[in-house]
Design a protein around this motif. Structure first.
Motif, PDB file in Angstrom:
ATOM      1  N   THR A  52       0.813  -1.218   0.000  1.00 42.98           N
ATOM      2  CA  THR A  52       0.000   0.000   0.000  1.00 42.98           C
ATOM      3  C   THR A  52       0.849   1.271   0.000  1.00 42.98           C
ATOM      4  O   THR A  52       0.427   2.294  -0.535  1.00 42.98           O
ATOM      5  N   THR A 107      -5.254   6.694  -2.164  1.00 44.35           N
ATOM      6  CA  THR A 107      -5.660   7.200  -0.850  1.00 44.35           C
ATOM      7  C   THR A 107      -4.500   7.965  -0.208  1.00 44.35           C
ATOM      8  O   THR A 107      -3.980   7.564   0.835  1.00 44.35           O
ATOM      9  N   SER A 116      -4.960   1.938  -1.805  1.00 40.16           N
ATOM     10  CA  SER A 116      -5.705   0.863  -1.163  1.00 40.16           C
ATOM     11  C   SER A 116      -6.179  -0.096  -2.248  1.00 40.16           C
ATOM     12  O   SER A 116      -6.298   0.286  -3.423  1.00 40.16           O
ATOM     13  N   LEU A 123     -11.291  -4.644   1.827  1.00 45.18           N
ATOM     14  CA  LEU A 123     -10.544  -3.434   1.544  1.00 45.18           C
ATOM     15  C   LEU A 123      -9.241  -3.482   2.338  1.00 45.18           C
ATOM     16  O   LEU A 123      -9.257  -3.536   3.573  1.00 45.18           O
ATOM     17  N   CYS A 125      -6.413  -1.261   3.249  1.00 46.03           N
ATOM     18  CA  CYS A 125      -6.213   0.183   3.201  1.00 46.03           C
ATOM     19  C   CYS A 125      -4.989   0.649   3.968  1.00 46.03           C
ATOM     20  O   CYS A 125      -4.847   1.839   4.247  1.00 46.03           O
ATOM     21  N   THR A 128      -4.402   4.159   6.002  1.00 50.59           N
ATOM     22  CA  THR A 128      -5.346   5.238   5.705  1.00 50.59           C
ATOM     23  C   THR A 128      -6.466   5.243   6.740  1.00 50.59           C
ATOM     24  O   THR A 128      -6.490   6.094   7.627  1.00 50.59           O
ATOM     25  N   LEU A 152     -13.298   6.130   0.143  1.00 48.40           N
ATOM     26  CA  LEU A 152     -13.517   4.827   0.789  1.00 48.40           C
ATOM     27  C   LEU A 152     -14.947   4.719   1.309  1.00 48.40           C
ATOM     28  O   LEU A 152     -15.532   3.631   1.322  1.00 48.40           O
ATOM     29  N   CYS A 163      -7.258  -3.009   7.903  1.00 46.40           N
ATOM     30  CA  CYS A 163      -6.180  -2.041   8.077  1.00 46.40           C
ATOM     31  C   CYS A 163      -4.977  -2.719   8.728  1.00 46.40           C
ATOM     32  O   CYS A 163      -5.041  -3.878   9.123  1.00 46.40           O
TER      33      CYS A 163
END
Length: 251
Positions: A52, A107, A116, A123, A125, A128, A152, A163
């Protein structure tokens, strides 16, 4: 696909997706050994790495993993080209791995080139969006991170937010301090305290829940604006986000 979280470093999670043939996708391997141990224990066949952003706690294990599995594809934004990414992807790009379609969403905020990956319902991410919070603004601006959150937030409500850090407890403590009478925030805070008391993971979360308890998704909330002393008659929504992020930095 089966989703697995692998604890790494101090509070990182390395996410993996495996299919019925045990083909494995690895997201943001900050270190290699926990991933290698899991691969061996489960007889996985590593296919690809998804990055990412360029921070070491997200890319630190790439080179060692490639030593063991040199045929793995490594996807990432331009800022990870010197971290092992050979397939450079950007906003709107799509690709297929293990029969799943992945869409890239730019992102920026935490870093300027942060991306992401969305493959419904997952997702990935990075740094973020966190459960109850957002990443620090190391390179980008509050307006960039606000815009990233808006993108998002357009995803389906059942999106699973995978995450990269176990930050939920501190995020919910902050949220409860800002809105101490919000019943949904207080209920979530208690739930997270109970989970962490047993050293249990608080992730993934889902977007429907985050819309209720993540203050960074509630910049239009008049209670939040009042608590922050922001007058939306003269300030855009992203400034509410900026004030909130500054308060979190000092919390």
């Amino acid at each position: 696909m089966n989703l697995t979280s692998i604890p790494a470093l101090q509070d990182n999670y390395i996410w993996t997706l495996t299919d019925d043939q045990q083909n494995c996708l690895i997201v943001d391997p900050g270190e290699a050994q926990p991933v290698l141990d899991k691969i061996k224990a489960n007889h996985w066949h590593p296919v690809a790495i998804l990055l990412t952003h360029h921070h070491h706690d997200h890319v630190g294990g790439v080179s060692e993993l490639l030593q063991h599995y040199p045929d793995m594809a490594v996807f990432g934004p331009q800022e990870t080209a010197d971290k092992g990414a050979k397939h450079i992807v950007a906003d709107g790009d799509e690709f297929t791995l293990s029969g799943r379609n992945f869409r890239v969403i730019a992102t920026p905020g935490h870093t300027l080139g942060h991306i992401s990956y969305f493959s419904s319902p997952y997702l990935f991410c990075g740094d973020t969006m966190f459960s109850g919070g957002c990443g620090r603004l190391f390179e980008g601006t509050a307006q960039q991170m606000f815009d990233s959150f808006q993108k998002l937030n357009e995803l389906p409500a059942d999106t699973l937010i995978c995450c990269a850090h176990e930050y939920t407890l501190s995020n919910m403590k902050f949220a409860a301090a800002i809105l101490p009478h919000d019943p949904k925030i207080l209920a979530r805070y208690q739930q997270i305290k109970d989970l962490r008391a047993e050293n249990r993971i608080t992730l993934p979360t889902n977007l429907a829940l985050e819309r209720e308890i993540n203050l960074f998704l509630r910049t239009q909330d008049p209670d939040l604006q009042k608590a922050l002393g922001v007058n939306l008659a003269t300030a855009p929504l992203w400034q509410t986000f900026a004030v909130l992020r500054e308060k979190k930095d000092r919390f």
